[in-house]
Design a protein around this motif. Structure first.
Motif, PDB file in Angstrom:
ATOM      1  N   GLN A   1      14.057  -4.678 -19.813  1.00  0.00           N
ATOM      2  CA  GLN A   1      13.468  -3.894 -18.936  1.00  0.00           C
ATOM      3  C   GLN A   1      12.500  -3.075 -19.768  1.00  0.00           C
ATOM      4  O   GLN A   1      11.216  -2.880 -19.321  1.00  0.00           O
ATOM      5  N   ASP A   2      12.976  -2.635 -20.969  1.00  0.00           N
ATOM      6  CA  ASP A   2      12.233  -1.689 -21.799  1.00  0.00           C
ATOM      7  C   ASP A   2      12.643  -2.046 -23.219  1.00  0.00           C
ATOM      8  O   ASP A   2      13.468  -1.262 -23.792  1.00  0.00           O
ATOM      9  N   PRO A   3      11.669  -2.843 -23.753  1.00  0.00           N
ATOM     10  CA  PRO A   3      11.940  -2.997 -25.282  1.00  0.00           C
ATOM     11  C   PRO A   3      12.105  -1.854 -26.061  1.00  0.00           C
ATOM     12  O   PRO A   3      12.324  -1.981 -27.357  1.00  0.00           O
ATOM     13  N   ASN A   4      11.487  -0.612 -25.750  1.00  0.00           N
ATOM     14  CA  ASN A   4      11.460   0.420 -26.641  1.00  0.00           C
ATOM     15  C   ASN A   4      12.715   1.144 -26.431  1.00  0.00           C
ATOM     16  O   ASN A   4      12.868   2.342 -27.044  1.00  0.00           O
ATOM     17  N   ASP A   5      13.686   0.794 -25.622  1.00  0.00           N
ATOM     18  CA  ASP A   5      14.956   1.443 -25.604  1.00  0.00           C
ATOM     19  C   ASP A   5      15.739   1.253 -26.915  1.00  0.00           C
ATOM     20  O   ASP A   5      16.354   0.322 -27.141  1.00  0.00           O
ATOM     21  N   ALA A   6      15.718   2.304 -27.739  1.00  0.00           N
ATOM     22  CA  ALA A   6      16.256   2.140 -28.905  1.00  0.00           C
ATOM     23  C   ALA A   6      17.739   1.973 -29.248  1.00  0.00           C
ATOM     24  O   ALA A   6      18.349   1.170 -29.910  1.00  0.00           O
ATOM     25  N   ALA A   7      18.536   2.690 -28.158  1.00  0.00           N
ATOM     26  CA  ALA A   7      19.892   2.362 -28.180  1.00  0.00           C
ATOM     27  C   ALA A   7      20.315   0.945 -27.847  1.00  0.00           C
ATOM     28  O   ALA A   7      21.223   0.344 -28.531  1.00  0.00           O
TER      29      ALA A   7
END
Ligand SMILES: [Zn+2]
Length: 461
Positions: free
Chosen positions: A287-293
Motif C-alpha cells: 500500500q505504501d512502500p515508504n512505510d519504513a517499519a
C-alpha cells in the motif's frame, strides 16, 4: 537455470484436475519429443546441442514449416534454434517463445536412474533436463506442431527461440540478439525457463508466479594491502585489521529500499496468503512502500530482504601468507544481487564509498544488468486464462527472481520478457540442477494445455 520462485505460502488450495487414463495424440507427441530430447547429452563439452536442434528442426519440417523459417545457428560447440510461425500480420509485432536446449552436467554414477533416459515411474518423469528445461522445449515444440496441424493462423508471428548454453555462458542468447536480430526482432518474449506454480505437499495447486524481473548477479573483490613485515615487529596498520573494519562498515550498510510495479503487486498478493506480522508488513508495503517499519520487517526476513533492495554480502575470505608474517593483503569476495534497473557501476561506487578509498574494490567478470519488464495487461490476462484453465482460481503473483536466465539478455536488449512456465511442482520435488531431477507426469500434460491456451490467446485469437 531454474529456481522455485517462492516458499512459505499458506494453503489457498485448489484441486488439480485428475489425469485421464491413456494419452491423446497431442500428449503422445509431446511425450515422444520429450523422451527423444532427454537422450541428447546436451551438457557443456559434449557438443550435442546441434544434433538435438537438428532433430527438432526435422520435426518442424515434417509438420510443414518451410525451411526458410527454421534456423539452426551454430556457435562453437553449441547452437541455437529459431523457428518462425507466420501470422497474418494483423496483430502487431512478433512474440518470442523461449527455452534452452542445454542442461547442467549430470554424473550418471550418482543418479538412481540413467539421467539421459526418460523414465516414467510412480507418477514422475525422471531425467536430466526434465524440469530445466527440456519439458519446456518439448511442450513448446508440440504446441507449434499441433497448431500447424489444426491450420491455426495467429494474428502475429510467433518465434520459437531455443538457446544452447543458458546454463554456462549465455553466448547463444547474446549472439542471437547481437548478430541475428532480424530473427528475434520481437515485441516481447515469453520464457518457459522461469515462473510456474507451486503444489502443496497434498498435491493441490497453491500459487502461481509470473516472473517479470531478475536481479543482477555481480561479485566484487575487496582488498586491503600493506607492505607487511615480520610478525614480531607489528605495525599500527595491518591489512587484516583494515579489511575487517571495511567488512564491518559493509555489514552496517543498507542499500535503499526499492520497488517496481511487480514488487507492489507481488506483496499485495502474498500479503493476503501469508500469516502474522510478515503478512501484515507485506500488505502495508504494497500500500505504501515508504512505510519504513514494514520495510524494516521485510529487511529482517531472509526470504524477503532481496525483494526490496540490492543486497551485497561477504562470501569468501583470504589473507596473509605465513603465520609469522604481517599480511601483505587481505581480500573478501562480496556477492551482490542488484535490484533490476540499477547499474553494476553504481553498486561498485557505493561499495567503494562504504569501505573507504584506502581499500580496493574490483568487479569480477562481466555481469549483465537488466530492467524489470513492465507488467503488461495482455500478458497477465493470457497467463491468467491459461493457468486457470488447468487450476481454476489459483492466485497469480508477479515475481522478481534472484536467479537469472537468458531472459536477462533479452531484457537488457530492450525486449520485455516474462517467465510463464506452466509447470506446477511441490517444493520437495525441486531438483533442478541436482540429482534425480523430475517432474510430475500430470503437471507435464497440464502444461501442454497451458501453452496451447496461452499461445493462442497472446497471438490475438
Ligand atoms: Zn533453465
Amino acid at each position: 537455470m531454474r529456481l522455485k520462485f517462492l516458499g512459505c505460502f499458506l494453503a489457498f488450495s485448489v484441486a488439480a484436475p485428475s489425469m485421464a487414463a491413456g494419452l491423446d495424440p497431442q500428449q503422445a507427441k509431446a511425450r515422444e519429443i520429450f523422451s527423444r530430447i532427454i537422450s541428447y547429452k546436451t551438457e557443456v563439452g559434449q557438443g550435442q546441442v546441434p544434433a538435438m536442434a537438428g532433430y527438432l528442426a526435422d520435426q518442424f519440417r515434417a509438420a510443414g514449416f518451410p525451411d526458410a523459417d527454421i534456423h539452426i545457428l551454430p556457435l562453437g560447440e553449441t547452437a541455437s534454434l529459431v523457428v518462425r510461425y507466420r501470422g497474418d500480420g494483423t496483430g502487431g509485432k512478433p512474440i518470442a517463445l523461449m527455452s534452452h536446449m542445454d542442461v547442467v552436467t549430470a554424473k550418471p554414477e550418482d543418479w538412481q536412474r540413467d539421467p539421459y533416459t526418460l523414465v516414467e515411474e510412480n507418477g514422475y518423469f525422471f531425467g536430466r533436463g526434465s524440469y530445466d528445461i527440456k519439458s519446456g522445449v518439448a511442450l513448446l515444440t508440440a504446441t507449434f506442431l499441433q497448431m500447424k496441424k489444426e491450420g491455426f493462423v495467429p494474428k502475429r508471428d510467433l518465434v520459437i527461440v531455443f538457446t544452447g548454453d543458458e546454463e554456462t555462458e549465455g553466448a547463444t542468447a547474446s549472439d542471437l540478439l547481437n548478430n541475428h536480430r532480424e530473427l528475434v526482432n520481437v515485441e516481447f518474449a515469453l520464457n518457459s525457463d522461469a515462473g510456474g506454480g507451486t503444489l502443496g505437499e497434498d498435491g493441490k495447486a497453491q500459487i502461481y508466479g509470473l516472473q517479470t524481473a531478475e536481479k543482477t548477479y555481480a561479485s566484487f573483490e575487496i582488498t586491503a594491502r600493506n607492505p607487511g613485515g615480520h610478525s614480531s615487529l607489528p605495525r599500527v596498520d595491518n591489512a587484516i585489521f583494515e579489511l575487517t573494519d571495511a567488512v564491518k562498515r559493509l555489514q552496517a550498510h543498507r542499500f535503499p529500499v526499492m520497488w517496481s510495479d511487480t514488487t507492489l503487486a507481488s506483496f499485495k498478493a502474498s500479503g493476503q496468503v501469508t500469516a502474522g506480522k510478515l503478512g501484515e508488513a507485506m500488505s502495508r508495503f504494497a500500500q505504501d512502500p515508504n512505510d519504513a517499519a514494514a520495510a524494516d520487517l521485510l529487511n529482517d526476513t531472509p526470504s524477503e530482504v532481496g525483494r526490496t533492495r540490492t543486497t551485497c554480502i561477504p562470501t569468501l575470505l583470504r589473507g596473509g601468507h605465513a603465520d609469522n608474517a604481517l599480511p601483505q593483503s587481505a581480500t573478501v569476495t562480496v556477492n551482490c544481487r542488484i535490484f533490476p534497473g540499477v547499474a553494476v557501476a553504481v553498486v561498485e561506487k557505493t561499495l567503494q564509498s562504504v569501505v573507504g578509498d584506502k581499500i580496493e574494490v574490483k568487479g569480477i567478470g562481466n555481469p549483465t544488468a537488466s530492467d524489470a519488464s513492465p507488467l503488461r495487461v495482455d500478458v497477465l490476462a493470457a497467463v491468467t486464462e491459461a493457468v486457470h484453465r488447468v487450476h481454476p482460481g489459483v492466485v497469480i503473483v508477479p515475481v522478481q527472481e534472484s536467479g537469472a536466465t537468458d531472459g536477462l539478455y533479452f531484457r537488457a536488449a530492450g525486449i520485455p520478457t516474462y517467465g510463464v512456465s506452466g509447470m506446477f511442482i511441490k517444493d520437495s520435488d525441486s531438483f533442478a540442477h541436482g540429482l534425480n531431477e523430475r517432474v510430475p507426469v500430470a503437471s507435464f500434460y497440464d502444461e501442454l494445455v497451458h501453452w496451447q491456451v496461452l499461445v493462442r490467446r497472446i497471438s490475438g485469437n
